[in-house]
Motif scaffolding. Structure first.
Motif, mmCIF file in Angstrom:
data_model
loop_
_atom_site.group_PDB
_atom_site.id
_atom_site.type_symbol
_atom_site.label_atom_id
_atom_site.label_comp_id
_atom_site.label_asym_id
_atom_site.label_seq_id
_atom_site.Cartn_x
_atom_site.Cartn_y
_atom_site.Cartn_z
ATOM 1 N N GLU A 106 44.641 42.385 43.226
ATOM 2 C CA GLU A 106 45.698 41.953 44.035
ATOM 3 C C GLU A 106 46.923 41.408 43.471
ATOM 4 O O GLU A 106 48.053 41.304 43.916
ATOM 5 N N MET A 107 46.682 40.759 42.078
ATOM 6 C CA MET A 107 47.747 40.041 41.546
ATOM 7 C C MET A 107 48.433 40.893 40.417
ATOM 8 O O MET A 107 49.682 40.767 40.415
ATOM 9 N N LEU A 159 40.809 32.516 37.128
ATOM 10 C CA LEU A 159 41.946 33.112 37.245
ATOM 11 C C LEU A 159 43.347 32.107 36.778
ATOM 12 O O LEU A 159 44.516 32.427 36.551
ATOM 13 N N GLU A 160 43.035 30.850 37.162
ATOM 14 C CA GLU A 160 44.073 29.730 36.814
ATOM 15 C C GLU A 160 44.262 29.897 35.262
ATOM 16 O O GLU A 160 45.369 29.694 34.927
ATOM 17 N N ALA A 161 43.429 29.896 34.605
ATOM 18 C CA ALA A 161 43.357 29.810 33.010
ATOM 19 C C ALA A 161 44.048 31.287 32.883
ATOM 20 O O ALA A 161 44.794 30.988 31.736
ATOM 21 N N LEU A 162 43.449 32.190 33.393
ATOM 22 C CA LEU A 162 44.149 33.562 32.692
ATOM 23 C C LEU A 162 45.639 33.625 33.120
ATOM 24 O O LEU A 162 46.273 34.229 32.471
ATOM 25 N N ASP A 163 46.120 33.201 34.481
ATOM 26 C CA ASP A 163 47.342 33.163 34.883
ATOM 27 C C ASP A 163 47.952 34.730 35.007
ATOM 28 O O ASP A 163 48.949 34.877 34.042
ATOM 29 N N PRO A 164 47.446 35.560 35.462
ATOM 30 C CA PRO A 164 48.086 37.001 35.418
ATOM 31 C C PRO A 164 49.029 37.096 36.329
ATOM 32 O O PRO A 164 49.402 36.572 37.070
ATOM 33 N N CYS A 188 40.333 23.838 42.718
ATOM 34 C CA CYS A 188 40.032 25.127 41.847
ATOM 35 C C CYS A 188 41.277 26.032 41.922
ATOM 36 O O CYS A 188 41.505 26.883 40.914
ATOM 37 N N VAL A 189 41.957 26.375 43.028
ATOM 38 C CA VAL A 189 42.897 27.134 43.257
ATOM 39 C C VAL A 189 44.206 26.309 43.321
ATOM 40 O O VAL A 189 44.372 25.694 44.426
ATOM 41 N N GLU A 190 45.286 26.641 42.442
ATOM 42 C CA GLU A 190 46.536 25.775 42.526
ATOM 43 C C GLU A 190 47.734 27.023 42.861
ATOM 44 O O GLU A 190 48.642 26.486 43.480
#
Length: 131
Positions: A96-97, A69-74, A21-23
């Motif tokens: 945090e990002m 968040l992976e899809a959003l890629d902020p 899920c998190v890369e």
């Protein structure tokens, strides 16, 4: 058990190939930083990969937040609108990002807005605007 250790274990499981899920390193670091136990009543289960219910809404499971968040890629300094503030956890991870001053969260339910504001302040993110 130490919440920091539980957070690390949670993120390790989200990065593991069985979930994947998190890369992104940025998402990994952000999720390892935000104290999820501040946002849910069940401190012991806060780092389990499962959703919670609060004030009639669903608190997203960590794997769902990771996928989102992976899809959003902020990226740093992006402006992010979180629709459905819920308890504030997703907004905190995004902060945090991109920086807390770049995050605005909204919710239709006044009790959730107040809860999110309190949770975010308790977790160290009082700059996040929640309406």
């Amino acid at each position: 058990m130490d919440p920091a250790v539980l957070r690390d274990d949670m993120v390790d499981s989200l990065e593991h190939e069985s979930k994947a899920c998190v890369e992104s390193e940025a998402i990994s670091v952000a999720m390892r930083t935000v104290p999820r136990h501040t946002f849910v009543e069940d401190e012991r289960g806060a780092y389990a990969d499962r959703p919670f219910e609060r004030f009639g809404t669903r608190v997203l499971a960590p794997s769902t937040v990771g996928r989102l968040l992976e899809a959003l890629d902020p990226h740093p300094s992006d402006s992010v609108l979180v629709v459905g503030a819920g308890v504030g956890y997703t907004a905190a991870v995004v902060a945090e990002m991109v920086g807390a001053r770049h995050v605005h969260a909204v919710d239709i339910a006044r009790p959730l807005v107040l809860d999110a504001r309190g949770n975010l302040a308790d977790a160290g993110y009082p700059e996040i605007l929640v309406d």
